[in-house]
Design a protein around this motif. Structure first.
Motif, PDB file in Angstrom:
ATOM      1  N   ARG A 383      17.101   1.039  68.437  1.00 30.81           N
ATOM      2  CA  ARG A 383      17.411  -0.246  69.068  1.00 30.81           C
ATOM      3  C   ARG A 383      18.872  -0.342  69.461  1.00 30.81           C
ATOM      4  NH1 ARG A 383      15.653  -5.111  65.815  1.00 30.81           N
ATOM      5  NH2 ARG A 383      16.961  -6.034  67.425  1.00 30.81           N
ATOM      6  N   GLU A 385      20.600  -2.855  70.330  1.00 34.00           N
ATOM      7  CA  GLU A 385      21.352  -3.979  69.758  1.00 34.00           C
ATOM      8  C   GLU A 385      21.866  -3.643  68.357  1.00 34.00           C
ATOM      9  OE1 GLU A 385      22.526  -6.681  71.262  1.00 34.00           O
ATOM     10  OE2 GLU A 385      21.645  -5.770  73.039  1.00 34.00           O
ATOM     11  N   GLN A 386      21.050  -2.906  67.595  1.00 35.13           N
ATOM     12  CA  GLN A 386      21.506  -2.488  66.270  1.00 35.13           C
ATOM     13  C   GLN A 386      22.688  -1.533  66.388  1.00 35.13           C
ATOM     14  OE1 GLN A 386      17.942  -0.821  64.535  1.00 35.13           O
ATOM     15  NE2 GLN A 386      17.366  -2.765  63.614  1.00 35.13           N
ATOM     16  N   TYR A 389      25.762  -3.406  67.383  1.00 34.76           N
ATOM     17  CA  TYR A 389      26.281  -4.204  66.265  1.00 34.76           C
ATOM     18  C   TYR A 389      27.155  -3.339  65.357  1.00 34.76           C
ATOM     19  CZ  TYR A 389      26.211  -7.647  62.455  1.00 34.76           C
ATOM     20  OH  TYR A 389      26.563  -8.549  61.492  1.00 34.76           O
ATOM     21  N   ARG A 393      31.659  -2.934  64.900  1.00 35.27           N
ATOM     22  CA  ARG A 393      32.390  -3.038  63.634  1.00 35.27           C
ATOM     23  C   ARG A 393      33.212  -1.784  63.375  1.00 35.27           C
ATOM     24  NH1 ARG A 393      31.457  -7.523  64.856  1.00 35.27           N
ATOM     25  NH2 ARG A 393      30.103  -8.969  63.739  1.00 35.27           N
ATOM     26  N   LEU A 404      21.538   4.154  61.013  1.00 32.24           N
ATOM     27  CA  LEU A 404      20.269   3.524  61.394  1.00 32.24           C
ATOM     28  C   LEU A 404      19.092   4.408  60.983  1.00 32.24           C
ATOM     29  CD1 LEU A 404      21.096   2.105  64.936  1.00 32.24           C
ATOM     30  CD2 LEU A 404      20.851   0.849  62.794  1.00 32.24           C
ATOM     31  N   GLY A 407      18.485   4.255  57.410  1.00 34.34           N
ATOM     32  CA  GLY A 407      17.787   3.007  57.092  1.00 34.34           C
ATOM     33  C   GLY A 407      16.286   3.136  57.295  1.00 34.34           C
ATOM     34  N   VAL A 408      15.921   3.774  58.411  1.00 29.60           N
ATOM     35  CA  VAL A 408      14.499   3.977  58.705  1.00 29.60           C
ATOM     36  C   VAL A 408      13.841   4.797  57.594  1.00 29.60           C
ATOM     37  CG1 VAL A 408      12.923   5.180  60.277  1.00 29.60           C
ATOM     38  CG2 VAL A 408      14.763   3.779  61.204  1.00 29.60           C
ATOM     39  N   GLU A 411      13.487   3.223  53.803  1.00 26.52           N
ATOM     40  CA  GLU A 411      12.391   2.283  53.538  1.00 26.52           C
ATOM     41  C   GLU A 411      11.255   3.004  52.808  1.00 26.52           C
ATOM     42  OE1 GLU A 411       9.564  -0.934  55.876  1.00 26.52           O
ATOM     43  OE2 GLU A 411      10.759   0.453  57.044  1.00 26.52           O
TER      44      GLU A 411
ATOM     45  N   PHE B  92      28.838 -12.408  66.012  1.00 28.75           N
ATOM     46  CA  PHE B  92      27.648 -12.524  66.868  1.00 28.75           C
ATOM     47  C   PHE B  92      26.986 -13.887  66.745  1.00 28.75           C
ATOM     48  CE2 PHE B  92      26.262  -8.150  68.322  1.00 28.75           C
ATOM     49  CZ  PHE B  92      27.463  -7.537  68.043  1.00 28.75           C
ATOM     50  N   PRO B  95      23.368 -12.466  64.683  1.00 28.35           N
ATOM     51  CA  PRO B  95      23.657 -11.211  63.987  1.00 28.35           C
ATOM     52  C   PRO B  95      22.371 -10.383  63.841  1.00 28.35           C
ATOM     53  CG  PRO B  95      24.744 -13.043  62.912  1.00 28.35           C
ATOM     54  CD  PRO B  95      23.812 -13.635  63.915  1.00 28.35           C
ATOM     55  N   VAL B  96      22.516  -9.076  64.026  1.00 28.63           N
ATOM     56  CA  VAL B  96      21.363  -8.186  64.113  1.00 28.63           C
ATOM     57  C   VAL B  96      20.905  -7.755  62.717  1.00 28.63           C
ATOM     58  CG1 VAL B  96      20.577  -5.995  65.092  1.00 28.63           C
ATOM     59  CG2 VAL B  96      22.239  -7.374  66.325  1.00 28.63           C
ATOM     60  N   GLU B  97      19.613  -7.740  62.504  1.00 31.82           N
ATOM     61  CA  GLU B  97      19.070  -7.265  61.224  1.00 31.82           C
ATOM     62  C   GLU B  97      18.918  -5.748  61.276  1.00 31.82           C
ATOM     63  OE1 GLU B  97      15.594  -9.234  59.869  1.00 31.82           O
ATOM     64  OE2 GLU B  97      16.403 -11.245  60.197  1.00 31.82           O
ATOM     65  N   ILE B  98      19.337  -5.080  60.224  1.00 28.36           N
ATOM     66  CA  ILE B  98      19.213  -3.625  60.188  1.00 28.36           C
ATOM     67  C   ILE B  98      18.513  -3.219  58.895  1.00 28.36           C
ATOM     68  CG2 ILE B  98      20.407  -1.434  60.452  1.00 28.36           C
ATOM     69  CD1 ILE B  98      22.659  -2.887  61.795  1.00 28.36           C
ATOM     70  N   PRO B  99      17.188  -3.156  58.905  1.00 28.53           N
ATOM     71  CA  PRO B  99      16.447  -2.835  57.689  1.00 28.53           C
ATOM     72  C   PRO B  99      16.834  -1.454  57.159  1.00 28.53           C
ATOM     73  CG  PRO B  99      14.963  -3.560  59.445  1.00 28.53           C
ATOM     74  CD  PRO B  99      16.312  -3.372  60.050  1.00 28.53           C
ATOM     75  N   VAL B 150      21.366  -5.080  55.796  1.00 24.47           N
ATOM     76  CA  VAL B 150      22.239  -5.857  56.667  1.00 24.47           C
ATOM     77  C   VAL B 150      21.443  -6.982  57.355  1.00 24.47           C
ATOM     78  CG1 VAL B 150      23.744  -5.804  58.690  1.00 24.47           C
ATOM     79  CG2 VAL B 150      23.720  -3.865  57.098  1.00 24.47           C
ATOM     80  N   ASN B 151      21.754  -8.198  56.982  1.00 26.81           N
ATOM     81  CA  ASN B 151      21.196  -9.418  57.614  1.00 26.81           C
ATOM     82  C   ASN B 151      19.681  -9.560  57.476  1.00 26.81           C
ATOM     83  OD1 ASN B 151      23.677 -10.391  58.542  1.00 26.81           O
ATOM     84  ND2 ASN B 151      23.605  -9.080  60.340  1.00 26.81           N
TER      85      ASN B 151
END
Lengths: 436, 268
Positions: A383, A385-386, A389, A393, A404, A407-408, A411, B92, B95-99, B150-151
């Protein structure tokens, strides 16, 4: 799923005939799989060998193998893997140290099994005890006995490690195989019986570093109210293949929770097949395939509820880069008797490249009318947008991608038994960078 | 705090930008000096969020004309991460969620990227935990949020607090806060606004994007700009925000319909 018998007769030689013939020959007679005396597998072996010789390798006309061609297996040396001691230059990489809270068993070093210090609650079954211990009945009940990956294993596997578990076993049982860089076939068979109320944490680890096939069949019966937390970490290389079948029969009140992480194999196929024989059991499946290059990973899962009020919670994830290919087929069978079943299945694919491919197919056969069954399949790109973001930073694009992806994967990996940490189950992320 | 001799941090000149071939910004001019707090107001669709994203380097937007200088440097030539490391911060709106990515780990990596730019030592896990726990106080945030992704699953207010926590850790030179007040209840607004006020100082500057006067009651702006149709239509002091609250934005339509003055309204 295909069986060996209904193949139409053909005048041509079966697919992979030469390789199979050579493999069967190499595993016949003294020193091979057959004829080793007092052999609990003997009953099924001859049938499997004959069926295999007749049917050959499955091809595109087998629905369950439509996207996964096992023909590359025929490039492997058609004999069993030599034991590590006799192939000194090809010694596999050293393993992480086992901790005090784990019992490590080397599946590929059967001579050590008799000497293992089995903890309280685990009994190794041999001879008469093994014959009585319903060997193979789970494979029959779950309907996988005739399937190709199981038949291949049955035809060539020289022995079975059979364990009976009573009560709560404190240490995590680690079952490890290491094909190393050697060439050949490594067949492994485990029978695990959890008696009523038994509880076990199991970590299955399969490693390969060379042109080999690891064929593993797990035959697991959970008694009433038994609990099995089951982790599977499988790490191979492009030249290596994995065929892993896990057949599980669950009695009422039992819980089987499997988390599997699979990476690196040129060809990997996993078949978790579950039968809730009385319903009222819990099944939780978490799977992640990480694919790069030209790798292919195939998960064919099948869940059957033979009684009411059973539950399934399944999440299958795949991250596909390069020109890799992923196949997921998740079958859930809810017959009339399985009222008030609660099943959820989700398959989530992440494509990291334009040339990677994901085929995913939920297959729900629901006859009962009072059930809650959901399924979903998503295939997405990372994504933007992720990514933005994280970059906003100060995190560089490549590192952001890695975060990212981690993170995937986490889970799923977060649900592995704690002992899996020693095996660096996400080590593939270190090598991975942002791909086009 | 207005100091005419304070160094210029951000200088936006005749900025035009578009997304998917759709022009949004039509010549934005804005100068922000150290110590100043600017408020940018305007209706939905006036280009406020686009301006904030263009400044942060969102790849979906293309600058077609104009320039942005940040501390004398060409900001538009820098990647989003380089802008952030140099001290441009975008809070933002959503703010974007990042699982799967731990908030604590994310905050640490981001903080260290900024510290590296400032020539400070990177913080290890333990030192960073000390720092982050101290900064949590700025937004009165529960430490439990550090252990979550994150979020992910944060309420609107928690997400905005997490944004201000990041601002507190990154210590930016210019903070652009895009509708930080949206979706906040009175208490959360007070906490978030209090955090922004604590972090505002003589060496940094803040650009607040907001629809409402209520945020500006908690954070007093030195300048208020009204944006419409992709440019700054009018600039004034904090009384302009009060005027907007009373009169609404209808006058904007009249002004937009009127012929453009020979010399465009100059935003400071």
């Amino acid at each position: 799923m295909p069986t060996l018998s209904p193949l139409p007769p053909t005048a041509r030689a079966p697919r992979g005939h030469d390789w199979l013939t050579a493999l069967l020959k190499a595993t016949a007679g003294p020193g091979g799989a057959a004829g080793s005396g007092a052999d609990p597998l003997e009953a099924g072996r001859e049938g499997a060998r004959a069926a295999l010789a007749h049917a050959g390798l499955p091809g595109r006309n087998h629905e369950a193998w439509r996207f996964t061609d096992p023909l590359p297996l025929t490039a492997l040396a058609p004999h069993l893997l030599a034991s590590p001691a006799s192939a000194a230059p090809d010694q596999p990489s050293p393993l992480p140290a086992a901790t005090g809270s784990t019992l490590r068993i080397h599946l590929d070093a059967p001579d050590t099994h008799a000497r293992a210090a089995w903890p309280d609650g685990i009994e190794r079954l041999e001879g008469e005890a093994l014959r009585k211990a319903v060997l193979g009945s789970v494979l029959t009940d779950t309907g996988v006995e005739q399937e190709w990956a199981v038949a291949l294993n049955t035809a060539i596997v020289p022995r079975v490690l059979a364990l009976r578990v009573c009560g709560t076993v404190a240490p995590c049982l680690e079952l490890v195989s290491q094909a190393g860089a050697r060439g050949g076939v490594l067949p492994l068979r485990v029978l695990l019986l959890l008696e009523e109320g038994a509880s076990l944490t199991l970590l299955q680890v399969h490693l390969a570093e060379g042109p080999s096939l690891t064929s593993v069949v797990m035959d697991i019966a959970l008694g009433r109210d038994a609990r099995l937390q089951h982790g599977l970490v499988a790490r191979g290389v492009d030249e290596a293949a994995l065929l892993a079948v896990t057949a599980v029969r669950q009695a009422a009140g039992s819980r089987w929770s499997q988390t599997s992480l699979c990476s690196g194999w040129g060809l990997a196929r996993q078949e978790p097949v579950v039968l809730q024989s009385e319903g009222r059991a819990d099944t939780r499946l978490r799977g992640l395939h990480w694919l790069e290059g030209h790798q292919l990973a195939d998960t064919h899962s099948r869940m059957r509820f033979a009684g009411p009020e059973g539950s399934l919670d399944q999440l299958h994830k795949v991250v596909a880069a390069g020109e890799s290919r992923s196949v997921f087929n998740g079958c859930v069978q809810v017959p009339r008797d399985a009222q008030r079943t609660h099943a959820s299945q989700l398959s989530r694919g992440l494509l990291l490249s334009d040339r990677a491919r994901i085929d995913t197919k939920p297959e729900l056969e629901i006859v009962a009318d009072d059930v809650r069954c959901t399924h979903g399949a998503t295939i997405s790109r990372p994504r933007e947008e992720q990514l933005f973001y994280l970059r906003s930073r100060g995190i560089a694009a490549e590192q952001a991608s890695r975060l990212l992806l981690r993170g995937v994967c986490e889970e799923v990996s977060a649900e592995l038994p704690a002992a899996a940490g020693a095996w660096s189950p996400l080590s593939f992320l270190n090598a991975a960078s942002q791909r086009p | 705090m207005i100091r005419p001799d304070a160094p210029i941090l951000l200088e936006i000149t005749n900025l035009h930008a578009q997304i998917d071939d759709q022009p949004i910004l039509h010549g934005v001019n804005l100068t922000i000096r150290a110590g100043e707090i600017h408020a940018l107001m305007g209706r939905n669709g006036s280009g406020k969020s686009t301006l904030s994203k263009v400044l942060a380097g969102h790849p979906a937007y293309t600058v077609t004309e104009g320039s942005v200088r940040f501390e004398g440097e060409d900001l538009l030539a820098l990647s989003p991460e380089e802008r952030a490391r140099r001290g441009v911060f975008l809070g933002f709106q959503y703010p974007v969620e990042i699982p799967g990515v731990s908030n604590l780990e994310f905050l640490r990596v981001a903080t260290n990227a900024r510290r590296q730019q400032l020539g400070d030592d990177e913080l290890d896990t333990f030192s960073f935990e000390d720092l982050v726990r101290e900064r949590l106080g700025v937004v009165q945030m529960d430490p439990a949020f550090l252990d979550r992704s994150v979020n992910e699953g944060f309420s609107g207010g928690e997400k905005k607090r997490n944004e201000i926590l990041q601002m507190a850790l990154l210590n930016p030179r210019v903070a652009i806060l895009d509708e930080t007040d949206s979706g906040l209840d009175i208490d959360a607004l007070r906490i978030v606004a209090g955090g922004v006020c604590q972090l505002a100082g003589p060496n940094n500057a803040t650009l607040l994007i907001t629809h409402y006067q209520r945020l500006l009651e908690a954070i007093t702006p030195d300048f208020v700009h009204v944006m419409a149709a992709g440019r700054l239509l009018r600039t004034g002091g904090k009384e302009l925000a009060l005027e907007l609250e009373e009169r609404g934005y209808d006058w904007v339509d009249e002004e937009l319909a009127a012929p453009r003055p020979a010399s465009p309204v100059e935003a400071r």
